[in-house]
Design an enzyme around this catalytic site. Sequence first.
Site, mmCIF file in Angstrom:
data_model
loop_
_atom_site.group_PDB
_atom_site.id
_atom_site.type_symbol
_atom_site.label_atom_id
_atom_site.label_comp_id
_atom_site.label_asym_id
_atom_site.label_seq_id
_atom_site.Cartn_x
_atom_site.Cartn_y
_atom_site.Cartn_z
ATOM 1 N N LYS A 12 0.847 -1.202 0.000
ATOM 2 C CA LYS A 12 0.000 0.000 0.000
ATOM 3 C C LYS A 12 0.890 1.263 0.000
ATOM 4 C CE LYS A 12 -3.478 -2.827 2.115
ATOM 5 N NZ LYS A 12 -4.644 -2.963 2.951
ATOM 6 N N HIS A 96 -8.651 -3.512 -6.006
ATOM 7 C CA HIS A 96 -8.533 -3.628 -4.547
ATOM 8 C C HIS A 96 -9.669 -2.848 -3.877
ATOM 9 C CE1 HIS A 96 -7.023 -3.138 -0.475
ATOM 10 N NE2 HIS A 96 -6.313 -4.230 -0.709
ATOM 11 N N GLU A 98 -9.747 -0.917 -1.450
ATOM 12 C CA GLU A 98 -9.445 0.493 -1.150
ATOM 13 C C GLU A 98 -9.609 1.357 -2.406
ATOM 14 O OE1 GLU A 98 -5.684 -0.272 0.749
ATOM 15 O OE2 GLU A 98 -6.792 -1.206 2.383
ATOM 16 N N SER A 213 -6.227 -9.507 6.919
ATOM 17 C CA SER A 213 -5.621 -9.763 8.231
ATOM 18 C C SER A 213 -4.927 -11.119 8.339
ATOM 19 C CB SER A 213 -6.664 -9.589 9.335
ATOM 20 O OG SER A 213 -7.129 -8.253 9.355
HETATM 21 P P1 PGA Z 1 -4.348 -6.704 5.428
HETATM 22 O O1 PGA Z 1 -4.583 -6.155 3.947
HETATM 23 O O2 PGA Z 1 -3.532 -7.970 5.317
HETATM 24 O O3 PGA Z 1 -3.640 -5.615 6.140
HETATM 25 O O4 PGA Z 1 -5.709 -6.987 6.003
HETATM 26 C C1 PGA Z 1 -4.873 -7.028 2.898
HETATM 27 C C2 PGA Z 1 -5.050 -6.249 1.623
HETATM 28 O O5 PGA Z 1 -5.556 -5.131 1.666
HETATM 29 O O6 PGA Z 1 -4.680 -6.719 0.528
#
Ligand code: PGA
Length: 253
Positions: A12, A96, A98, A213
């Site tokens: 990210k 993604h 986001e 996560s």
């Molecule tokens: P995370 O993110 O492992 O921090 O939950 C996963 C992702 O957004 O690809």
Amino acid sequence: MKNKHIIAGNWKMNKSNKEANSFIIEIQNRILDNGNTDVIFCPPFTSLITIVEALKNSQFYVGAQNVHYEIEGAYTGEISVNMLTSIGVEYVIVGHSERRHIFGESDDFINKKIVAVKDSKLIPIFCIGETLEQRNSGHTGKILNDQIEFGLKNIENIDPDNFIIAYEPVWAIGTGETASVLQVEEAHHKIKTYLKNLFGSNGEQVPILYGGSVNEKNAESLINTGGVNGFLIGGSSLKIDSFSEIINIVNNF
Ligand code: PGA
């Protein structure tokens, strides 16, 4: 799918170029054998060249976190597939959550990117996943189906060696809350069925990663889950100890 499992680290908007370079040097010292697992690093655009160079002749791959569907032109702030392939990037994350939720990318917009990526030498890591509200109202299956159907519109065939899906329930991303083994298994099974309906046996063979996560504590039970071919990892991919341990767990599975 070149290997049995795939792990992609999505950094990210984290790590300076210097930090990225140190991380990559250190991880190569720690992971001496990942022969059973394709490991892909997805740093911010600013570190792509550095990491491609650092990983030349290594067993690791490099991916971008985003791409635009046009090849060139007046698109301030955007990067094209050709720009990525020209520096040696091999993968790209598309859709993604986001990008969908913070930046408003629609299924239609994502579809244009997938089409552009498929026409290039890049391999897409196409992300799908439901929100908590959608799950609680019983719409997970429909949402996953729609994201696949609209995201892959106008695509006639899919090559399972050059296409990756990541199932990432939005409520499990960066929250510390992981989907249960049963929830992951059910979702992956649904995704496989939708892909099979659209693309036959090629669709059925597309690797499906779980994301949300993932850490060194839950990696073993998740990689043991039916239909899980690997992980897309955010937070834990930034930490050298966690990420190395996850790679080892998956590689030894
Ligand atoms: P995370 O993110 O492992 O921090 O939950 C996963 C992702 O957004 O690809």
